[in-house]
Design a protein around this motif. Structure first.
Motif, short mmCIF file in Angstrom:
data_model
loop_
_atom_site.label_atom_id
_atom_site.label_comp_id
_atom_site.label_asym_id
_atom_site.label_seq_id
_atom_site.Cartn_x
_atom_site.Cartn_y
_atom_site.Cartn_z
N ASP A 72 1.04 -1.29 0.04
CA ASP A 72 -0.13 0.06 0.04
C ASP A 72 0.83 1.31 -0.14
OD1 ASP A 72 0.68 0.49 2.73
OD2 ASP A 72 -0.84 -0.88 3.29
N SER A 73 0.38 2.35 0.00
CA SER A 73 1.01 3.61 -0.20
C SER A 73 2.03 3.82 1.04
CB SER A 73 0.22 4.90 -0.30
OG SER A 73 -0.74 5.03 0.48
N GLY A 74 1.70 3.22 2.28
CA GLY A 74 2.55 3.27 3.34
C GLY A 74 3.58 2.35 3.57
N THR A 75 3.72 1.39 2.75
CA THR A 75 4.92 0.38 2.73
C THR A 75 6.12 1.09 2.61
OG1 THR A 75 3.61 -1.17 1.47
CG2 THR A 75 5.83 -1.52 1.53
N PRO A 76 7.01 0.76 3.73
CA PRO A 76 8.29 1.39 3.77
C PRO A 76 9.23 1.10 2.42
CG PRO A 76 8.01 0.47 5.77
CD PRO A 76 6.67 -0.04 4.70
N LEU A 77 10.07 2.15 2.46
CA LEU A 77 11.27 1.90 1.39
C LEU A 77 12.64 1.72 2.26
CD1 LEU A 77 10.17 4.21 -1.64
CD2 LEU A 77 9.78 1.67 -1.41
N TYR A 78 13.45 1.11 1.78
CA TYR A 78 14.75 1.12 2.61
C TYR A 78 15.95 1.35 1.68
CZ TYR A 78 11.82 -1.29 6.03
OH TYR A 78 11.02 -1.91 6.97
N ASP A 79 16.87 1.72 2.36
CA ASP A 79 18.22 1.85 1.70
C ASP A 79 19.29 0.75 1.28
OD1 ASP A 79 19.27 1.78 4.08
OD2 ASP A 79 20.39 3.51 3.78
N SER A 80 18.63 -0.36 2.35
CA SER A 80 19.73 -1.60 2.02
C SER A 80 18.80 -2.69 2.71
CB SER A 80 20.86 -1.45 2.63
OG SER A 80 20.70 -1.22 4.10
N ILE A 81 19.21 -3.77 2.62
CA ILE A 81 18.39 -4.79 3.21
C ILE A 81 18.37 -4.70 4.78
CG2 ILE A 81 18.20 -7.62 3.72
CD1 ILE A 81 19.56 -7.84 1.01
N GLY A 82 17.20 -4.42 5.42
CA GLY A 82 17.24 -4.17 6.87
C GLY A 82 17.78 -3.00 7.14
N GLY A 83 17.82 -2.14 6.30
CA GLY A 83 18.74 -0.92 6.64
C GLY A 83 17.86 0.40 6.92
#
Length: 282
Positions: free
Chosen positions: A178-189
């Protein structure tokens, strides 16, 4: 059948209003009471609102009669209130508060006997003659719309990470984003945003006509499709456009001011919000 108006809510409002006014004064910790019984020279009297304080050994008392009436207060009511004042200890001050004003004879009687008169009511247009009572606003808003969205995974990264079978199985089971799904700069980052931020990039500079557009992630960006399983995103694609909405609205005194307490003799008034909290003193 409508409930009978006992006037108690209006008395409570009056108590709260005067408690706040007294709290602004030099004398502190004076308790304004509602619905009390006082002993007079000849009998007991029910008092709507009451307070007292002592200064250098002298007691100062104030009684308030509060009338939640649709009609104006007549002369006989002020005379009856004066009789109560005369029966109480010398120096007791009288205040009369009503919602709908006073007949002329009632005002004259009150002034002659030093009874302060007020209106406690909702504000009306005439209270703001010569002032800005309302402000009008209008504006246009561009609202983005998305259709046929697809979230493209970086297949090259998936192959290098040897996750092809696992990712294919997850896709087959369905991935919930959904629109609130987080984006990460690395795996588990570190969280660097969410899907909503990428959608903003997708609709940037879009027109009112539907367009097929693609937003490519410029730096390594990952999402967690199940606990502990991260994949690298490549791009988001879809049909995008925006619509223009025009809105007009106004902000007036009635949106801010819930009650005014008007001094009948001077015409000045104090403003309170819709919860009866003090706003200012004019």
């Amino acid at each position: 059948m409508a409930a009978k108006n006992t006037g108690k809510d209006y008395e409570k409002l009056t108590q709260n209003i005067f408690q706040q006014i007294i709290n602004q004064d030099t004398f502190k910790n004076i308790e304004v009471q509602q619905d009390v019984t006082l002993q007079g020279k000849t009998g007991k009297h029910q008092i709507d609102v009451y307070w007292e304080f002592s200064l250098q050994g002298i007691f100062y008392r104030t009684i308030i009669q509060a009338k939640d009436w649709k009609s104006k207060v007549p002369q006989k009511e002020i005379l009856a209130f004066k009789e109560i004042l005369d029966d109480l200890p010398v120096g007791t001050n009288g205040v009369y508060v009503c919602k709908s004003g006073y007949q002329s004879g009632a005002r004259q009687i009150a002034e002659a006997h030093g009874i302060k008169t007020y209106e406690l009511r909702k504000p009306v247009d005439s209270d703001f003659e010569g002032q800005i009572a309302r402000i009008y606003f209008s504006g246009k808003y561009k609202i983005p719309h998305y259709e046929n969205l697809s979230f493209v995974i970086d297949k090259g990264w998936v192959e290098e990470a040897h996750l092809t079978d696992k990712i294919d199985m997850m896709i087959g089971q369905g991935i919930s984003l959904d629109s609130g799904t987080p984006l990460y700069d690395s795996i588990g980052g570190k969280v660097i945003g969410c899907i909503r931020d990428a959608l903003y990039g997708l609709v940037e500079n879009s027109s009112e006509e539907p367009q097929e557009k693609t937003y490519a992630f410029q730096t390594p960006t990952y999402i967690e499709i199940k606990p502990g399983l991260f994949v690298r995103m490549k791009e988001i694609a879809g049909t995008v456009y925006h619509r223009i909405y025009e809105d007009k609205f106004q902000v007036g005194y009635e949106d801010i001011i819930g009650y005014i307490l008007k001094d009948i003799s001077s015409g000045s008034f104090i403003r309170f919000d819709k919860s009866g909290n003090l706003l200012d003193i004019k």
